[in-house]
Design a protein around this motif. Structure first.
Motif, mmCIF file in Angstrom:
data_model
loop_
_atom_site.group_PDB
_atom_site.id
_atom_site.type_symbol
_atom_site.label_atom_id
_atom_site.label_comp_id
_atom_site.label_asym_id
_atom_site.label_seq_id
_atom_site.Cartn_x
_atom_site.Cartn_y
_atom_site.Cartn_z
ATOM 1 N N GLU A 175 14.389 116.324 110.534
ATOM 2 C CA GLU A 175 15.233 117.110 109.627
ATOM 3 C C GLU A 175 16.690 116.675 109.748
ATOM 4 O OE1 GLU A 175 14.587 121.442 109.627
ATOM 5 O OE2 GLU A 175 12.760 121.007 110.756
ATOM 6 N N ILE A 176 17.135 116.424 110.962
ATOM 7 C CA ILE A 176 18.517 115.974 111.178
ATOM 8 C C ILE A 176 18.716 114.597 110.553
ATOM 9 C CG2 ILE A 176 20.208 115.298 112.929
ATOM 10 C CD1 ILE A 176 18.881 117.482 114.755
ATOM 11 N N ALA A 177 17.783 113.685 110.819
ATOM 12 C CA ALA A 177 17.908 112.309 110.325
ATOM 13 C C ALA A 177 17.966 112.255 108.804
ATOM 14 C CB ALA A 177 16.756 111.456 110.849
ATOM 15 N N ARG A 178 17.245 113.130 108.134
ATOM 16 C CA ARG A 178 17.247 113.139 106.660
ATOM 17 C C ARG A 178 18.614 113.440 106.060
ATOM 18 N NH1 ARG A 178 11.427 115.016 106.505
ATOM 19 N NH2 ARG A 178 12.096 116.869 107.604
ATOM 20 N N LEU A 179 19.469 114.103 106.822
ATOM 21 C CA LEU A 179 20.768 114.519 106.306
ATOM 22 C C LEU A 179 21.848 113.441 106.412
ATOM 23 C CD1 LEU A 179 20.814 118.105 107.834
ATOM 24 C CD2 LEU A 179 20.330 117.478 105.451
ATOM 25 N N PHE A 180 21.573 112.377 107.153
ATOM 26 C CA PHE A 180 22.587 111.361 107.407
ATOM 27 C C PHE A 180 22.206 110.025 106.772
ATOM 28 C CE2 PHE A 180 23.294 114.566 110.584
ATOM 29 C CZ PHE A 180 24.666 114.605 110.727
ATOM 30 N N LYS A 181 23.211 109.204 106.545
ATOM 31 C CA LYS A 181 22.994 107.892 105.930
ATOM 32 C C LYS A 181 22.904 106.798 106.989
ATOM 33 C CE LYS A 181 25.184 109.194 101.647
ATOM 34 N NZ LYS A 181 26.283 109.019 100.712
ATOM 35 N N ILE A 182 22.562 107.173 108.201
ATOM 36 C CA ILE A 182 22.348 106.188 109.259
ATOM 37 C C ILE A 182 20.874 106.248 109.664
ATOM 38 C CG2 ILE A 182 24.733 106.192 110.068
ATOM 39 C CD1 ILE A 182 23.908 108.058 112.326
ATOM 40 N N SER A 183 20.428 105.263 110.397
ATOM 41 C CA SER A 183 19.002 105.165 110.735
ATOM 42 C C SER A 183 18.555 106.273 111.681
ATOM 43 C CB SER A 183 18.723 103.808 111.374
ATOM 44 O OG SER A 183 19.328 103.747 112.659
ATOM 45 N N ARG A 184 17.258 106.506 111.674
ATOM 46 C CA ARG A 184 16.701 107.498 112.589
ATOM 47 C C ARG A 184 16.954 107.111 114.044
ATOM 48 N NH1 ARG A 184 12.796 109.304 115.666
ATOM 49 N NH2 ARG A 184 11.905 111.356 115.405
ATOM 50 N N PRO A 185 16.802 105.819 114.422
ATOM 51 C CA PRO A 185 17.141 105.446 115.799
ATOM 52 C C PRO A 185 18.601 105.745 116.158
ATOM 53 C CG PRO A 185 15.790 103.744 114.815
ATOM 54 C CD PRO A 185 16.145 104.703 113.708
ATOM 55 N N ALA A 186 19.504 105.561 115.204
ATOM 56 C CA ALA A 186 20.914 105.877 115.468
ATOM 57 C C ALA A 186 21.087 107.377 115.694
ATOM 58 C CB ALA A 186 21.797 105.404 114.312
ATOM 59 N N ILE A 187 20.411 108.190 114.892
ATOM 60 C CA ILE A 187 20.456 109.645 115.087
ATOM 61 C C ILE A 187 19.879 109.997 116.450
ATOM 62 C CG2 ILE A 187 19.445 111.851 114.317
ATOM 63 C CD1 ILE A 187 21.819 110.967 112.621
ATOM 64 N N SER A 188 18.766 109.388 116.809
ATOM 65 C CA SER A 188 18.164 109.642 118.122
ATOM 66 C C SER A 188 19.124 109.292 119.251
ATOM 67 C CB SER A 188 16.865 108.860 118.279
ATOM 68 O OG SER A 188 15.891 109.372 117.395
ATOM 69 N N HIS A 189 19.873 108.216 119.076
ATOM 70 C CA HIS A 189 20.866 107.822 120.076
ATOM 71 C C HIS A 189 21.945 108.901 120.204
ATOM 72 C CE1 HIS A 189 23.570 105.362 122.439
ATOM 73 N NE2 HIS A 189 24.519 105.599 121.554
ATOM 74 N N HIS A 190 22.452 109.389 119.081
ATOM 75 C CA HIS A 190 23.462 110.450 119.110
ATOM 76 C C HIS A 190 22.896 111.717 119.753
ATOM 77 C CE1 HIS A 190 26.667 108.427 117.003
ATOM 78 N NE2 HIS A 190 25.866 108.119 115.992
ATOM 79 N N LEU A 191 21.666 112.051 119.434
ATOM 80 C CA LEU A 191 21.038 113.233 120.028
ATOM 81 C C LEU A 191 20.893 113.081 121.538
ATOM 82 C CD1 LEU A 191 18.360 113.980 117.299
ATOM 83 C CD2 LEU A 191 20.392 115.363 117.823
ATOM 84 N N LYS A 192 20.579 111.876 121.976
ATOM 85 C CA LYS A 192 20.449 111.619 123.414
ATOM 86 C C LYS A 192 21.786 111.836 124.118
ATOM 87 C CE LYS A 192 19.259 108.068 126.779
ATOM 88 N NZ LYS A 192 18.862 106.681 126.980
ATOM 89 N N ILE A 193 22.860 111.360 123.523
ATOM 90 C CA ILE A 193 24.192 111.553 124.110
ATOM 91 C C ILE A 193 24.522 113.039 124.171
ATOM 92 C CG2 ILE A 193 26.674 111.187 123.725
ATOM 93 C CD1 ILE A 193 25.881 108.375 122.671
ATOM 94 N N LEU A 194 24.249 113.768 123.097
ATOM 95 C CA LEU A 194 24.505 115.211 123.078
ATOM 96 C C LEU A 194 23.646 115.936 124.107
ATOM 97 C CD1 LEU A 194 24.792 115.647 119.228
ATOM 98 C CD2 LEU A 194 26.638 116.005 120.887
ATOM 99 N N ARG A 195 22.421 115.499 124.252
ATOM 100 C CA ARG A 195 21.515 116.108 125.242
ATOM 101 C C ARG A 195 21.984 115.794 126.666
ATOM 102 N NH1 ARG A 195 17.110 113.545 123.899
ATOM 103 N NH2 ARG A 195 17.054 112.231 125.705
ATOM 104 N N ASN A 196 22.340 114.547 126.932
ATOM 105 C CA ASN A 196 22.814 114.169 128.268
ATOM 106 C C ASN A 196 24.100 114.889 128.647
ATOM 107 O OD1 ASN A 196 20.642 112.475 128.670
ATOM 108 N ND2 ASN A 196 21.755 110.626 128.119
ATOM 109 N N ALA A 197 24.911 115.217 127.657
ATOM 110 C CA ALA A 197 26.154 115.952 127.891
ATOM 111 C C ALA A 197 25.923 117.455 127.943
ATOM 112 C CB ALA A 197 27.161 115.620 126.792
ATOM 113 N N GLU A 198 24.677 117.863 127.769
ATOM 114 C CA GLU A 198 24.256 119.267 127.814
ATOM 115 C C GLU A 198 24.795 120.109 126.662
ATOM 116 O OE1 GLU A 198 24.114 121.089 131.782
ATOM 117 O OE2 GLU A 198 24.797 119.145 132.551
ATOM 118 N N LEU A 199 25.231 119.460 125.586
ATOM 119 C CA LEU A 199 25.621 120.206 124.393
ATOM 120 C C LEU A 199 24.397 120.668 123.626
ATOM 121 C CD1 LEU A 199 28.233 117.954 124.605
ATOM 122 C CD2 LEU A 199 28.869 119.492 122.783
#
Length: 113
Positions: free
Chosen positions: A45-69
């Motif tokens: 659902e998140i990836a569908r909203l952005f004009k970047i690839s799903r792997p790029a979204i997954s990378h951003h999510l990983k950073i947010l998760r690692n930062a505990e946000l």
């Protein structure tokens, strides 16, 4: 000058570098702003909203998760994310308390002199 901070951070601040690094990217800020209070959103659902690839979204999510946000939970084949409001509030509380404690006294208005 507080030269001791050249060698180490204030107590408890070590964990904050990932938090602020994660917030330093506009795409990650946009991802965080998607969430309604208490809402969980899956990766697709998140990836569908952005004009970047799903792997790029997954990378951003990983950073947010690692930062505990964000925290995540896998359900079947989907991974759902939600904002970790408690951690975000705690980081901001500690930083605010530090800044208030270190702030110079407010100037007295001319009318009260």
């Amino acid at each position: 000058m507080k030269s001791e901070y050249a060698n180490s951070l204030p107590d408890g601040w070590e964990r904050f570098s990932r938090f602020f690094f994660a917030l330093g990217d506009t795409t990650r800020q946009q991802i965080l702003l998607l969430f309604e209070p208490g809402e969980e959103i899956c990766v697709n659902e998140i990836a569908r909203l952005f004009k970047i690839s799903r792997p790029a979204i997954s990378h951003h999510l990983k950073i947010l998760r690692n930062a505990e946000l964000l925290v995540c939970e896998k359900r079947g084949k989907e991974v759902y994310y939600r904002v970790n409001h408690d951690h975000c509030a705690e980081v901001m509380r500690v930083v605010r308390e530090f800044m208030v404690a270190k702030a110079p006294p407010a100037p007295v208005a001319a009318a009260f002199r």
